[in-house]
Enzyme design. Structure first.
Site, PDB file in Angstrom:
ATOM      1  CB  THR A  70      -0.934  -0.002   1.236  1.00 27.97           C
ATOM      2  OG1 THR A  70      -1.724  -1.194   1.190  1.00 27.97           O
ATOM      3  CG2 THR A  70      -1.834   1.213   1.276  1.00 27.97           C
ATOM      4  CG  ASN A 172      -6.124  -7.967  -5.731  1.00 24.29           C
ATOM      5  OD1 ASN A 172      -5.962  -7.244  -6.719  1.00 24.29           O
ATOM      6  ND2 ASN A 172      -7.084  -7.757  -4.863  1.00 24.29           N
ATOM      7  CD  GLN A 200      -2.065 -11.082  -4.385  1.00 23.33           C
ATOM      8  OE1 GLN A 200      -1.728 -12.275  -4.368  1.00 23.33           O
ATOM      9  NE2 GLN A 200      -2.627 -10.507  -3.344  1.00 23.33           N
ATOM     10  CB  SER A 220       3.345  -6.826  -0.058  1.00 26.47           C
ATOM     11  OG  SER A 220       2.906  -7.064   1.247  1.00 26.47           O
ATOM     12  CG  HIS A 222       1.403  -9.420   4.242  1.00 29.49           C
ATOM     13  ND1 HIS A 222       0.111  -9.872   4.212  1.00 29.49           N
ATOM     14  CD2 HIS A 222       1.392  -8.199   3.642  1.00 29.49           C
ATOM     15  CE1 HIS A 222      -0.658  -8.959   3.630  1.00 29.49           C
ATOM     16  NE2 HIS A 222       0.090  -7.935   3.273  1.00 29.49           N
ATOM     17  CB  THR A 264      14.083   4.121  13.991  1.00 28.82           C
ATOM     18  OG1 THR A 264      14.558   5.346  14.541  1.00 28.82           O
ATOM     19  CG2 THR A 264      15.016   2.985  14.380  1.00 28.82           C
ATOM     20  CB  CYS A 352      -8.057  -4.698   1.135  1.00 30.78           C
ATOM     21  SG  CYS A 352      -6.526  -5.621   1.068  1.00 30.78           S
TER      22      CYS A 352
HETATM   23  N1  PLP Z   1      -1.565  -4.594  -4.102  1.00 32.26           N
HETATM   24  C1  PLP Z   1      -2.134  -5.802  -4.273  1.00 32.26           C
HETATM   25  C2  PLP Z   1      -2.321  -6.330  -5.664  1.00 32.26           C
HETATM   26  C3  PLP Z   1      -2.523  -6.564  -3.172  1.00 32.26           C
HETATM   27  O1  PLP Z   1      -3.088  -7.754  -3.350  1.00 32.26           O
HETATM   28  C4  PLP Z   1      -2.347  -6.026  -1.870  1.00 32.26           C
HETATM   29  C5  PLP Z   1      -2.797  -6.763  -0.669  1.00 32.26           C
HETATM   30  O2  PLP Z   1      -3.723  -7.553  -0.726  1.00 32.26           O
HETATM   31  C6  PLP Z   1      -1.730  -4.770  -1.752  1.00 32.26           C
HETATM   32  C7  PLP Z   1      -1.354  -4.079  -2.879  1.00 32.26           C
HETATM   33  C8  PLP Z   1      -1.475  -4.161  -0.409  1.00 32.26           C
HETATM   34  O3  PLP Z   1      -0.287  -4.693   0.149  1.00 32.26           O
HETATM   35  P1  PLP Z   1       0.006  -4.524   1.718  1.00 32.26           P
HETATM   36  O4  PLP Z   1      -0.946  -5.432   2.416  1.00 32.26           O
HETATM   37  O5  PLP Z   1       1.430  -4.964   1.871  1.00 32.26           O
HETATM   38  O6  PLP Z   1      -0.164  -3.099   2.035  1.00 32.26           O
END
Ligand code: PLP
Length: 416
Positions: A70, A172, A200, A220, A222, A264, A352
């Site tokens: 994000t 996604n 993704q 990302s 995670h 930091t 989300c």
């Molecule tokens: N972009 C895409 C295509 C995603 O699938 C996601 C999370 O589902 C994000 C951005 C957001 O990433 P983060 O959770 O690291 O902010």
């Protein structure tokens, strides 16, 4: 429990956890400190930067650590907004950004904001114009549309300069992979910067930023078995100069991350993210073939054993850890609840957008009707999933789909 929601988030790999622990209990120094504690933390960050860079074929100094996908997306969009300071004569250079209608909200929401306010002073400033390209029934952008929409070559926004194209690598919700190389070439020909949200795609396909020619790319941690709240933005070296680069440091303070993002550093998470990238690189081909096996096993059983079901997204140009299906006559959310009762975690699409409670803008853009949208289910695999889990899931799916269809308002329409 069977976890099939790896597109939302993944288990942190045990080797990643092991790598992170010392940065909580013994190596807790501030990377900006001169003493040994500080130097160790600083070195660990630089090691992680190399690991992230290696996964996408970048140079370590092209990697900016962020809090995740994000933030990486927001950073690049805000850097390209309409700003009075951008024009050499001090006038306003009016900017136009091209994106697609199926981007994640981490692109769509900042874009929406940019069309409303040009800067936080408000008051008569022109805003940023955004073009959201359409997609076909597979969720694929047509690169020719980008050429057509570039305002400098005869597009719709007179007086605006197209400064950025931002098209996601893999979707996604439905998993479709966009023609990134082709789009990148069009941008290069037109001297326009190209960003791709590869959140993704990383770890699911081989990515080399040099071969692809992209200027900016979001990652990302995670989504690739690393910790949450950390990610990166790749910034091509030759984009690290000039007006847009000057716009980047919007978090100001101690000058960390080469002055681009003060604060930091989140050392333990950055270290974990680096390790996750190293593992993702080492096991990329193994993981891809594992995902393909799970995908084809699930798909072949679903189409054989459940009626009125359709695979969404592109059948081949896709990430294979994602399988997105529409079960006609079924409500996807009811399906998820039923699956959850049987210990299976799946999703309707974007975790989300659950906060916004709105129908999937991705499926809408792909031309799906209301019934097709509500009947959708996304299952996304991780390296821990097995063929046995796929079989168990299909057995449960058959049962719950048939239960839901027995009380469906579409019962007579489909003769369930
Ligand atoms: N972009 C895409 C295509 C995603 O699938 C996601 C999370 O589902 C994000 C951005 C957001 O990433 P983060 O959770 O690291 O902010």
């Amino acid at each position: 429990m069977i976890y099939l929601d790896n597109a939302a988030s993944t288990a942190v790999h045990p080797e990643v956890v092991k790598e992170m622990i010392p940065y909580f209990d013994t190596q807790y120094g501030n990377p900006s400190s001169i003493h040994q504690f500080g130097r160790k933390a600083k070195n660990a960050i630089e090691e992680a930067r190399k690991q992230v860079a290696a996964l996408i074929g970048a140079e370590p100094d092209e990697i900016l650590f962020t809090s995740g996908g994000t933030e990486s997306n927001n950073t690049i969009l805000y850097a390209h907004r309409t700003r009075p300071t951008l024009h050499p004569q001090g006038e306003v250079q009016k900017n136009h950004i091209i994106t697609s209608s199926i981007e994640h909200d981490a692109i769509l929401q900042p874009c929406k904001k940019l069309t409303i306010t040009a800067n936080n002073r408000g008051g008569g400033m022109p805003t940023t114009k955004i073009t959201q390209l359409p997609v076909d029934e597979h969720g694929m952008v047509n690169p020719d549309d980008i050429t057509n929409f570039i305002t400098n070559t005869g597009g719709q926004y007179h007086g605006y300069n197209t400064v950025l194209v931002s098209i996601m690598f893999a979707n996604n919700e439905v998993g479709t992979i966009q023609p990134i190389k082709k789009i990148s070439e069009i941008c290069k020909e037109n001297n326009i910067a190209f960003h791709t949200d590869a959140v993704q795609a990383v770890g699911k396909v081989s990515i080399n930023v040099k071969e692809l020619g992209v200027d900016f790319l979001s990652i990302s941690s995670h989504k690739i078995n690393g910790p949450k709240g950390v990610g990166a933005l790749f910034i091509r070296k030759d984009r690290m100069v000039g007006q847009f680069f000057n716009e980047l440091p919007y978090i100001r303070g101690g000058g960390q991350e080469n002055g681009l993002r003060s604060g930091t550093e989140n050392v333990a998470s950055i270290v974990g993210f680096g390790k996750a990238c190293e593992i993702a690189k080492e096991r990329l081909s193994e993981n891809i073939s594992h995902f393909k096996k799970l995908h084809s096993s699930m798909l072949s059983r679903v189409v054989k054993e459940i009626s009125h079901v359709k695979l969404n997204g592109h059948p081949e140009k896709r990430i294979f850890n994602n399988i997105h299906l529409t079960f006609m006559g079924v409500n996807g959310e009811d399906l998820i609840i039923k699956l959850d009762e049987h210990g299976i975690a799946a999703s309707t699409g974007s975790a989300c957008s659950i906060h916004t409670q709105k129908a999937s803008h991705v499926l809408k853009a792909m031309g799906f009707n209301h019934e097709q949208i509500t009947g959708s289910l996304r299952m996304s695999f991780g390296y821990l999933n097995t063929l046995d889990e796929v079989d168990q899931t299909i057995d449960v799916l058959k049962k719950v789909v048939s239960e839901l269809r027995s009380v469906s308002p579409y019962k007579t329409k489909y003769n369930f």
